[in-house]
Motif scaffolding. Sequence first.
Motif, PDB file in Angstrom:
ATOM      1  N   LEU A  50       4.502  -8.643   1.374  1.00  0.00           N
ATOM      2  CA  LEU A  50       3.038  -7.815   1.272  1.00  0.00           C
ATOM      3  C   LEU A  50       2.087  -9.337   0.224  1.00  0.00           C
ATOM      4  O   LEU A  50       0.785  -8.615   0.756  1.00  0.00           O
ATOM      5  CB  LEU A  50       3.081  -6.570   1.047  1.00  0.00           C
ATOM      6  N   HIS A  67       0.592 -12.645   1.925  1.00  0.00           N
ATOM      7  CA  HIS A  67      -0.233 -11.611   3.713  1.00  0.00           C
ATOM      8  C   HIS A  67      -1.148 -10.401   3.351  1.00  0.00           C
ATOM      9  O   HIS A  67      -0.815  -8.998   3.767  1.00  0.00           O
ATOM     10  CB  HIS A  67       1.511 -11.047   4.778  1.00  0.00           C
ATOM     11  N   LYS A  70      -3.537  -9.991   4.595  1.00  0.00           N
ATOM     12  CA  LYS A  70      -4.247  -8.970   5.753  1.00  0.00           C
ATOM     13  C   LYS A  70      -3.733  -7.557   5.902  1.00  0.00           C
ATOM     14  O   LYS A  70      -3.898  -6.550   7.030  1.00  0.00           O
ATOM     15  CB  LYS A  70      -4.601 -10.362   6.314  1.00  0.00           C
ATOM     16  N   ILE A  71      -2.240  -7.361   5.191  1.00  0.00           N
ATOM     17  CA  ILE A  71      -1.506  -6.055   5.931  1.00  0.00           C
ATOM     18  C   ILE A  71      -1.810  -4.750   4.901  1.00  0.00           C
ATOM     19  O   ILE A  71      -2.170  -5.522   4.012  1.00  0.00           O
ATOM     20  CB  ILE A  71      -0.253  -6.355   5.853  1.00  0.00           C
ATOM     21  N   HIS A  96      -2.158  -2.163   2.046  1.00  0.00           N
ATOM     22  CA  HIS A  96      -1.911  -1.297   1.275  1.00  0.00           C
ATOM     23  C   HIS A  96      -2.496  -0.454   0.415  1.00  0.00           C
ATOM     24  O   HIS A  96      -3.675  -1.423  -0.489  1.00  0.00           O
ATOM     25  CB  HIS A  96      -0.792  -1.642   1.200  1.00  0.00           C
ATOM     26  N   CYS A 144       7.634  -2.369   4.240  1.00  0.00           N
ATOM     27  CA  CYS A 144       5.800  -2.864   4.787  1.00  0.00           C
ATOM     28  C   CYS A 144       5.186  -2.507   5.492  1.00  0.00           C
ATOM     29  O   CYS A 144       3.624  -1.436   5.318  1.00  0.00           O
ATOM     30  CB  CYS A 144       6.027  -4.513   5.200  1.00  0.00           C
ATOM     31  N   LYS A 145       5.923  -1.379   6.982  1.00  0.00           N
ATOM     32  CA  LYS A 145       5.316  -0.635   7.509  1.00  0.00           C
ATOM     33  C   LYS A 145       4.774   0.850   6.812  1.00  0.00           C
ATOM     34  O   LYS A 145       3.615   1.587   6.930  1.00  0.00           O
ATOM     35  CB  LYS A 145       6.428  -0.520   8.682  1.00  0.00           C
ATOM     36  N   GLU A 186       1.316  -0.037   4.977  1.00  0.00           N
ATOM     37  CA  GLU A 186       0.297   0.357   5.937  1.00  0.00           C
ATOM     38  C   GLU A 186       0.435   1.363   6.697  1.00  0.00           C
ATOM     39  O   GLU A 186      -0.803   1.467   6.485  1.00  0.00           O
ATOM     40  CB  GLU A 186       0.702  -0.387   6.786  1.00  0.00           C
TER      41      GLU A 186
END
Length: 412
Positions: A159, A162, A164-165, A167, A402-403, A406
């Motif tokens: 995360l 990245h 762009k994810i 949270h 991660c999901k 998100e």
Amino acid sequence: MIDKQHIINRFISYVTVDTQSNPDSGTTPSTEKQWHLANKLAEELKAIGMQDVSIDENAYIMATLPSNVMHDVPTIGFISHFDTSPDFTATNVKPQIIEKYNGQDIVLNAAENIILSPDYFEDLHLYKGQTLITTDGTTLLGADDKAGICEIMTAMEYLIHHPKIKHGTIKVGFTPDEEIGRGAHKFDVKKFGADWAYTMDGSQVGELEYENFNAASAKVRVKGKSVHPGYAKGKMVNSLYIATEFINSLPRMETPEHTDEYQGFFHLHGVKGDVEETELQYIIRDHNLGHFKARKDMMLKLTDELNSQYEEDIISIEIKDQYFNMREKVEPVMHIVDIAEEAMKQLDIKPLIKPIRGGTDGSQLSYMGLPCPNIFAGGHNFHGRYEYVPVESMIKATQVICKIAELTALEN
């Protein structure tokens, strides 16, 4: 994309550090050697870019990944434990990597003829073609719960790299002594500061659990009278025989080897004794609180009956509650389970929602004000020489973390 070799290297760096806990110790952590990995993890959290990294005097580790969105988002947490079970040695762990598993027997140790076989461990059939990490047959592996730590660490790193994810704020917690029932005892829920959390401490891919046993321990002491056996008639009282009578008076089929799913049990896991005195060590488990109380009452009643039969207080029993079913605390906030379930579905992972036949840090944390369901970490056959973990399962668990982060950050 989670780098496969990176997660293998990270996992092996954890399991080769001996962190076995000790139930007979009064310190926290219960073994000095747990500090070796605890300090390493704290430094690693700093190195990957986590904020507010702390490790307290009891080796509890916490860290924060700040939010990268402007709107209000619940603060969530992910928790795993770094100790390993005292049931089997964790000294000198030598992991073996099985590439493209062919679905057949795995020779863990040829010299000692130790075989990991799908004929006995049928879950192996699920992982044909995948990369397995096993033991060398002489130690446990430590996937319980270093797989969970590896997944949380890797997810946070991903995360960070990245952005762009999107949270919200994410809290990370690593604990000592979970395997001896103390993982949450000195966990500072207020300091952690999450609205809810997830323990990454399950087994098979897809496991999502928010029910666990109610649990207690029971210590039964039987007093006898030792007399020379040649002159013992009418005088000797053999505590071993009376202890056997106690054991045989409990329901024989309500034991771990005869129960599954929601069925509770009595588990005799230790016997120490001689003619003069015998001690029995039990654990009591049941998902249903009423049945749990009935089991404890049954042991108390049996103690009274045998004392009455022998016309003296020959048996004493000490029962201590250990933890309770987290369902009572999670059901009022079921959206936290729904988010994890949706995360799995979006990753084409079939959710396996079922009760835990055990306990996690999450069960105690839920009663401390931090609702905390449990998610798979991927390992199998914990606490022994046949333990293994598929690398692909660790990757999927990392993706689920991660999901969840998100999905929690979505404005709706």
